[in-house]
Each structure stands twice: as structure tokens, then as C-alpha cells.
Write a protein that holds these residues in place. Structure first.
Motif, PDB file in Angstrom:
ATOM      1  N   ARG A  78      24.697  -3.554 -17.176  1.00 20.10           N
ATOM      2  CA  ARG A  78      24.379  -4.588 -18.351  1.00 20.10           C
ATOM      3  C   ARG A  78      25.383  -4.331 -19.508  1.00 20.10           C
ATOM      4  O   ARG A  78      26.082  -5.523 -19.947  1.00 20.10           O
ATOM      5  CB  ARG A  78      23.064  -4.613 -18.825  1.00 20.10           C
ATOM      6  CG  ARG A  78      22.151  -5.326 -18.006  1.00 20.10           C
ATOM      7  CD  ARG A  78      20.642  -4.741 -18.034  1.00 20.10           C
ATOM      8  NE  ARG A  78      19.759  -5.637 -17.132  1.00 20.10           N
ATOM      9  CZ  ARG A  78      19.936  -5.429 -15.640  1.00 20.10           C
ATOM     10  NH1 ARG A  78      20.713  -4.535 -15.084  1.00 20.10           N
ATOM     11  NH2 ARG A  78      19.064  -6.009 -14.969  1.00 20.10           N
ATOM     12  N   TYR A  81      28.899  -5.474 -18.700  1.00 18.48           N
ATOM     13  CA  TYR A  81      28.926  -6.737 -18.580  1.00 18.48           C
ATOM     14  C   TYR A  81      29.113  -7.471 -19.985  1.00 18.48           C
ATOM     15  O   TYR A  81      29.589  -8.515 -20.112  1.00 18.48           O
ATOM     16  CB  TYR A  81      27.570  -7.561 -17.848  1.00 18.48           C
ATOM     17  CG  TYR A  81      27.466  -8.816 -17.942  1.00 18.48           C
ATOM     18  CD1 TYR A  81      28.426  -9.883 -17.047  1.00 18.48           C
ATOM     19  CD2 TYR A  81      26.887  -9.539 -18.735  1.00 18.48           C
ATOM     20  CE1 TYR A  81      28.400 -11.112 -16.991  1.00 18.48           C
ATOM     21  CE2 TYR A  81      26.673 -11.019 -18.817  1.00 18.48           C
ATOM     22  CZ  TYR A  81      27.394 -11.741 -18.185  1.00 18.48           C
ATOM     23  OH  TYR A  81      27.329 -13.178 -18.186  1.00 18.48           O
ATOM     24  N   VAL A  82      28.265  -6.969 -20.829  1.00 21.07           N
ATOM     25  CA  VAL A  82      28.041  -7.551 -22.339  1.00 21.07           C
ATOM     26  C   VAL A  82      29.612  -7.545 -22.832  1.00 21.07           C
ATOM     27  O   VAL A  82      29.698  -8.271 -23.783  1.00 21.07           O
ATOM     28  CB  VAL A  82      27.099  -6.511 -23.038  1.00 21.07           C
ATOM     29  CG1 VAL A  82      27.295  -6.766 -24.603  1.00 21.07           C
ATOM     30  CG2 VAL A  82      25.499  -7.085 -22.772  1.00 21.07           C
ATOM     31  N   TYR A  86      31.549 -10.928 -23.707  1.00 22.67           N
ATOM     32  CA  TYR A  86      31.822 -10.840 -25.227  1.00 22.67           C
ATOM     33  C   TYR A  86      33.441 -11.374 -25.067  1.00 22.67           C
ATOM     34  O   TYR A  86      33.943 -12.200 -25.850  1.00 22.67           O
ATOM     35  CB  TYR A  86      31.539  -9.658 -25.730  1.00 22.67           C
ATOM     36  CG  TYR A  86      31.691  -9.604 -27.402  1.00 22.67           C
ATOM     37  CD1 TYR A  86      30.617 -10.355 -28.053  1.00 22.67           C
ATOM     38  CD2 TYR A  86      32.828  -9.344 -27.939  1.00 22.67           C
ATOM     39  CE1 TYR A  86      30.758 -10.057 -29.611  1.00 22.67           C
ATOM     40  CE2 TYR A  86      33.002  -9.544 -29.301  1.00 22.67           C
ATOM     41  CZ  TYR A  86      31.918  -9.898 -30.156  1.00 22.67           C
ATOM     42  OH  TYR A  86      32.160 -10.029 -31.416  1.00 22.67           O
ATOM     43  N   LEU A 157      27.598  -7.899 -31.475  1.00 26.54           N
ATOM     44  CA  LEU A 157      27.708  -7.065 -30.267  1.00 26.54           C
ATOM     45  C   LEU A 157      26.521  -6.153 -30.111  1.00 26.54           C
ATOM     46  O   LEU A 157      26.163  -5.880 -28.832  1.00 26.54           O
ATOM     47  CB  LEU A 157      29.008  -6.401 -30.068  1.00 26.54           C
ATOM     48  CG  LEU A 157      29.314  -5.624 -28.868  1.00 26.54           C
ATOM     49  CD1 LEU A 157      29.495  -6.635 -27.879  1.00 26.54           C
ATOM     50  CD2 LEU A 157      30.791  -4.993 -28.899  1.00 26.54           C
ATOM     51  N   ARG A 160      23.602  -7.802 -28.466  1.00 28.21           N
ATOM     52  CA  ARG A 160      23.828  -7.912 -26.973  1.00 28.21           C
ATOM     53  C   ARG A 160      23.571  -6.563 -26.274  1.00 28.21           C
ATOM     54  O   ARG A 160      23.114  -6.391 -25.311  1.00 28.21           O
ATOM     55  CB  ARG A 160      25.109  -8.247 -26.449  1.00 28.21           C
ATOM     56  CG  ARG A 160      25.829  -9.504 -27.524  1.00 28.21           C
ATOM     57  CD  ARG A 160      25.166 -10.743 -26.826  1.00 28.21           C
ATOM     58  NE  ARG A 160      25.508 -11.970 -27.821  1.00 28.21           N
ATOM     59  CZ  ARG A 160      26.656 -12.708 -27.546  1.00 28.21           C
ATOM     60  NH1 ARG A 160      27.379 -12.369 -26.787  1.00 28.21           N
ATOM     61  NH2 ARG A 160      26.639 -13.740 -28.424  1.00 28.21           N
ATOM     62  N   ASN A 163      20.075  -5.981 -25.980  1.00 24.69           N
ATOM     63  CA  ASN A 163      19.552  -6.881 -24.855  1.00 24.69           C
ATOM     64  C   ASN A 163      19.601  -5.952 -23.648  1.00 24.69           C
ATOM     65  O   ASN A 163      18.808  -6.162 -22.882  1.00 24.69           O
ATOM     66  CB  ASN A 163      20.327  -8.060 -24.915  1.00 24.69           C
ATOM     67  CG  ASN A 163      19.715  -9.258 -25.717  1.00 24.69           C
ATOM     68  OD1 ASN A 163      18.595  -9.139 -26.208  1.00 24.69           O
ATOM     69  ND2 ASN A 163      20.407 -10.420 -25.928  1.00 24.69           N
ATOM     70  N   ALA A 164      20.969  -5.509 -23.561  1.00 24.40           N
ATOM     71  CA  ALA A 164      20.997  -4.763 -22.213  1.00 24.40           C
ATOM     72  C   ALA A 164      20.077  -3.357 -22.170  1.00 24.40           C
ATOM     73  O   ALA A 164      19.506  -3.290 -21.073  1.00 24.40           O
ATOM     74  CB  ALA A 164      22.516  -4.105 -22.435  1.00 24.40           C
ATOM     75  N   SER A 204      21.397 -10.871 -20.747  1.00 30.43           N
ATOM     76  CA  SER A 204      21.729 -10.074 -21.566  1.00 30.43           C
ATOM     77  C   SER A 204      23.063 -10.113 -22.465  1.00 30.43           C
ATOM     78  O   SER A 204      23.175  -9.489 -23.715  1.00 30.43           O
ATOM     79  CB  SER A 204      22.329  -8.727 -20.826  1.00 30.43           C
ATOM     80  OG  SER A 204      20.734  -8.215 -19.961  1.00 30.43           O
ATOM     81  N   GLY A 205      23.971 -10.766 -22.071  1.00 33.53           N
ATOM     82  CA  GLY A 205      25.229 -11.284 -22.712  1.00 33.53           C
ATOM     83  C   GLY A 205      25.289 -12.410 -23.538  1.00 33.53           C
ATOM     84  O   GLY A 205      26.463 -12.827 -24.027  1.00 33.53           O
ATOM     85  N   THR A 206      23.906 -12.997 -23.793  1.00 27.88           N
ATOM     86  CA  THR A 206      23.939 -14.100 -24.759  1.00 27.88           C
ATOM     87  C   THR A 206      23.211 -13.903 -25.886  1.00 27.88           C
ATOM     88  O   THR A 206      22.414 -12.793 -26.049  1.00 27.88           O
ATOM     89  CB  THR A 206      23.409 -15.374 -23.947  1.00 27.88           C
ATOM     90  OG1 THR A 206      21.904 -14.959 -23.723  1.00 27.88           O
ATOM     91  CG2 THR A 206      24.031 -15.587 -22.704  1.00 27.88           C
TER      92      THR A 206
END
Length: 470
Positions: A78, A81-82, A86, A157, A160, A163-164, A204-206
Motif C-alpha cells: 500500500r 502504491y500510495v 501520488y 501524503l 494517504r 490510509n495505508a 488507500s491512495g485517494t
């Protein structure tokens, strides 16, 4: 079967590329852009291939080692990916938000506004005036963002990355729930699929609220499930559940209502004697008092308002979908009678090029994985019914079907975002279904893939035809 066989995963991967080629052949001028073919292929291949191989590799690990490994691997995936997404969004959209970002920027702007009010010493306006107008539902995420911004100097960031972390720990929660309700083999399969699930990684990336919301939901469900299984009805155990359940109303009212409905139903319909008669009466009285508190005032108004307007809302929503600029003219024919039979495998991937739908095209692989693994959900419920074990998992099954039924009667029956709360529960039953699958199900699996492939092709024709593109 204690692992996801390559027979099933290879057929799924082949099916994805087959459907992709069929859509490319049928709708040549609307061929899916190469970048979204790459993202979809990566999502489908990584989910199915590694769900099979990692389950075999990690099957012998003890639970403590497995739990640590699944969390760290989920977190690594995650965070990578984040960082990548980004940068991708910055390049493609000029901002760190997704394509045509609406809610994301809305949450961001509201959070910045809350921070400014805090600095100016007028934060009470938000709670005393603004929330009286807008309501509690959907207020939880902007407030959470505001707290993160206060601590991180408004760093997007950092949100995010949090989130991860939450998404990674949610995988551990899913493992615990699966182990408690099914068995350790099903739990490991479920956890690995949750670790690799494209939807969990994508959100996770939003800057959307889905990751935090579903995390809180799974903490609520895990604590409730543990309470029902352990029979330790202490004040602390109950107050945790009440607080967590109350927090859900700050994110999505009907989600919280479905969660509480599932808890009450599981408690009252359980066939086992959970406690002595005295303690049962005490807990029932406590939960009734809590429910009066929770469903009082604004919360009750929001729930009753939604229920009272659900039919009108659905009709208006699909009428709007059919009349807005670039809309699908056929969307106005959508209704619950169509969506209820499709609500478990839906929504379906966009495998054609539709202007303005970059987000839908981007997550095509994510939606395809769901279309396939829900086959094992059907297997799970079939086996549970045959073994007369449906009452063993009431909390999970009642939430899943009550939430999906609410969704099917709303204007968001085919919105991937609104399906997010159902995904952990689909995975829980899919993991168990995989352990109960044998060669007798192989022919049904192939037939199911053929059937779902036809539906997906039809869905893509529908999207194009409604816009006059075919």
C-alpha cells in the motif's frame, strides 16, 4: 481444499484477457486505452496469481508469524502504491487527486476550513452551526482530515500513508474474524486475498473516506464478533462496541444502521445460549438504552429520511444519470428489480474507452476480480446451508445482505465506492467457499465464468449504446 488452486486462478486470468479481446473486437473504435489495459492486467494477474502461490508458501506458518507477515506485506504494497499513484496523479491531473475529483477535493477543502477556524478560535461554529445544517452523516472524514492536517502541517501524503496503515491492519482484523467464524485455512486464504485486493489498495491512495470508514466498520464487527463468541459481556467490551457503532454514523448513516441491525439480529437469533438468563436481560436492557441514544435526534431523522425517500431517490438519481452531460441515456431504466439479482457480482468493469470515465477505466481489473471471486461466495452459502451452519455466522451474513439490499434500492447500486463496505464480507465468505470447493464445482465454475463474461460484454455495450457510441 486448503488453498486456491491454480485451476481456478488460471481460468480467471484467461477469462479477463478473453473478455478484453472480445470487447476490443466488438467495439473497435472504443478500444480501451493501453494505460488502463496495463493497470487492469496488473490488478487481475497479481490478485489471482499471488493469492494462489502465497497461500501455498505461507500455509505452514504459525499464526503469530503469519499475522506479522500479512500486515507488513500489506503495508509495503500500500505504501509503494500510495507513493506511485501520488506522483501519477500529479503528472496526469496536475494535482494529487484522482481524475475529475469531486468528493476528494470537497473533503480536503472542508478540512482546511476547519483548520483555519481552529487557528482563528472559532471552531465552535463548525459544531454548533454548520453541522446543524449539513447533518452528522459524512462529517467524520473531514474532521479526521483536519486533525491529521493540524499534526502534519496540511500534508496530503501523510493522509494517504495513514490510509495505508489502516488498510493493512484491516487485513489482520479480517484474518481474526475469518479464523473465529470458519477455520485457520479459510482465514489465511481470506487474509491473503484481502492483502492483494485491488480495491483496498486503490482507495488507500485517494482522499476519499472509504478506507477509514471500512476500517472502523471492521473494528466494530471484530469486537462484536468476539463478544458474541467469547460470551464475555463486560461493561468495557460493550462500551467499545457502542462507541465504534456510534462513530459509523459520522461516515455513512445507512452503513451504521445496517451494522447495528446485524448486531441486534445476531444477538437475538443465535441458537446458542450465550449467557445466563439474568445477564441476558441486563445486556438486552443496555443495548435498548444504547439504541435509543444512538437513534435519537439527528441520526434518527437521517435514517428515517433515507428510508422514506429511497424509491424517489433511486428514480431521481438514475434520471439524473441519464440526462447529465455525457450521460448514459439508458440509465433511467435502472431499478431495484434489475439490481437485486446482480448486486453480489456487480459492479462490472469498463473495458471500453468512454470520455470522462478515467477512474472507471482505471479500476477495471479491480471490478473483474470481484466478478470472479464471488463464485466462491455462492459456494460458501450453499455449503453452509447444506451443513445447517447458517446461524453460526449471522453477524457477517446479515450485515452483508442487509447492506447490499439497501444498496440495491438506492441510486448507487452500481457505484464501486458504495460497495466498499461489502467487500470484506464477500472475501470472508469467499475464503471459506474456497476451502469447500472440490472438483465437483469445476464445471460450475467454468459455466459461471462464461456467464459473467457475457454479462460484462453486455454491460460495456450498454455503456456505449446509452451514449450513442455504438
Amino acid at each position: 481444499m486448503n488453498h486456491l488452486s491454480t485451476f481456478f486462478t488460471s481460468k480467471a486470468i484467461i477469462a479477463y484477457f478473453s473478455v478484453l479481446m472480445i470487447c476490443a473486437w466488438l467495439f473497435v473504435p472504443r478500444f480501451l486505452p493501453f494505460i488502463w489495459i496495463i493497470s487492469g492486467s496488473l490488478a487481475v494477474f497479481s490478485f489471482f496469481y499471488f493469492s494462489s502461490t502465497l497461500n501455498v508458501r505461507w500455509s505452514k506458518l504459525n499464526e503469530k508469524v503469519f499475522t506479522r507477515k500479512i500486515f507488513l506485506a500489506s503495508l509495503f504494497i500500500r505504501i509503494v502504491y500510495v507513493i506511485i499513484i501520488y506522483s501519477f496523479y500529479l503528472i496526469k491531473t496536475g494535482s494529487p487527486f484522482e481524475f475529475s475529483a469531486g468528493d476528494s477535493k470537497g473533503y480536503h477543502g472542508t478540512a482546511l476550513w476547519i483548520v483555519e477556524m481552529f487557528y482563528n478560535g472559532i471552531i465552535e461554529y463548525y459544531f454548533n452551526e454548520y453541522l446543524n445544517i449539513t447533518g452528522l452523516s459524512d462529517s467524520g472524514w473531514p474532521m479526521t482530515l483536519a486533525i491529521i492536517y493540524l499534526l502534519s502541517f496540511k500534508n496530503i501524503l501523510v493522509v494517504r500513508i495513514i490510509n495505508a496503515i489502516l488498510s493493512a491492519y484491516m487485513v489482520v482484523l479480517i484474518f481474526k474474524i475469518a479464523k473465529r467464524n470458519f477455520n485457520v485455512y479459510a482465514a489465511k486464504i481470506t487474509a491473503i486475498m484481502a492483502m492483494l485486493l485491488p480495491a483496498f489498495i486503490y482507495y488507500s491512495g485517494t482522499h476519499l473516506k472509504e478506507t477509514m470508514m471500512v476500517f472502523l466498520l471492521m473494528v466494530f464487527i471484530e469486537r462484536s464478533d468476539k463478544l458474541l463468541h467469547s460470551r464475555k459481556f463486560t461493561f468495557w467490551n460493550i462500551i467499545q462496541i457502542v462507541i465504534l457503532g456510534l462513530s459509523l454514523f459520522l461516515f455513512r448513516t445507512v452503513l451504521a444502521a445496517a451494522a447495528w441491525f446485524a448486531l441486534f439480529s445476531a444477538f437475538l437469533l443465535s441458537s446458542e445460549k450465550l449467557m445466563s438468563q439474568y445477564y441476558r436481560v441486563v445486556i438486552i436492557v443496555w443495548l435498548i438504552i444504547s439504541s435509543f441514544f444512538i437513534f435519537s435526534g439527528k441520526i434518527l431523522n437521517e435514517v428515517s429520511g433515507y428510508v422514506g425517500m429511497r424509491k424517489t431517490n433511486q428514480e431521481q438519481k438514475y434520471e439524473h444519470f441519464s440526462t447529465r452531460t455525457g450521460a448514459n441515456q439508458l440509465a433511467k431504466y435502472g431499478n431495484a428489480a434489475i439490481f437485486i439479482p446482480l448486486i453480489i457480482p456487480a459492479p462490472f468493469p469498463t473495458l471500453v474507452n468512454i470520455p470522462g470515465q478515467e477512474n472507471a477505466m482505471m479500476i477495471n481489473g479491480d471490478l473483474f476480480t470481484r466478478n470472479i471471486y464471488v463464485f466462491f461466495v455462492f459456494v460458501a452459502f450453499y455449503v453452509l446451508y447444506k451443513k445447517k451452519r447458517l446461524r453460526k455466522n449471522l453477524l457477517l451474513s446479515i450485515f452483508l445482505f442487509s447492506y447490499l439490499l439497501i444498496l440495491a434500492n438506492s441510486g448507487y447500486a452500481l457505484s464501486p465506492r458504495f460497495h466498499m463496505p461489502a467487500l470484506p464480507f464477500l472475501l470472508l465468505f469467499a475464503g471459506y467457499g474456497i476451502t469447500q470447493t472440490n472438483r465437483n464445482f469445476s464445471s460450475y465454475y467454468v459455466l459461471y465464468i462464461i456467464g459473467i463474461a457475457i454479462v460484462i460484454v453486455g454491460w460495456n455495450w450498454f455503456k456505449l449504446a446509452g451514449r450513442g457510441l455504438v
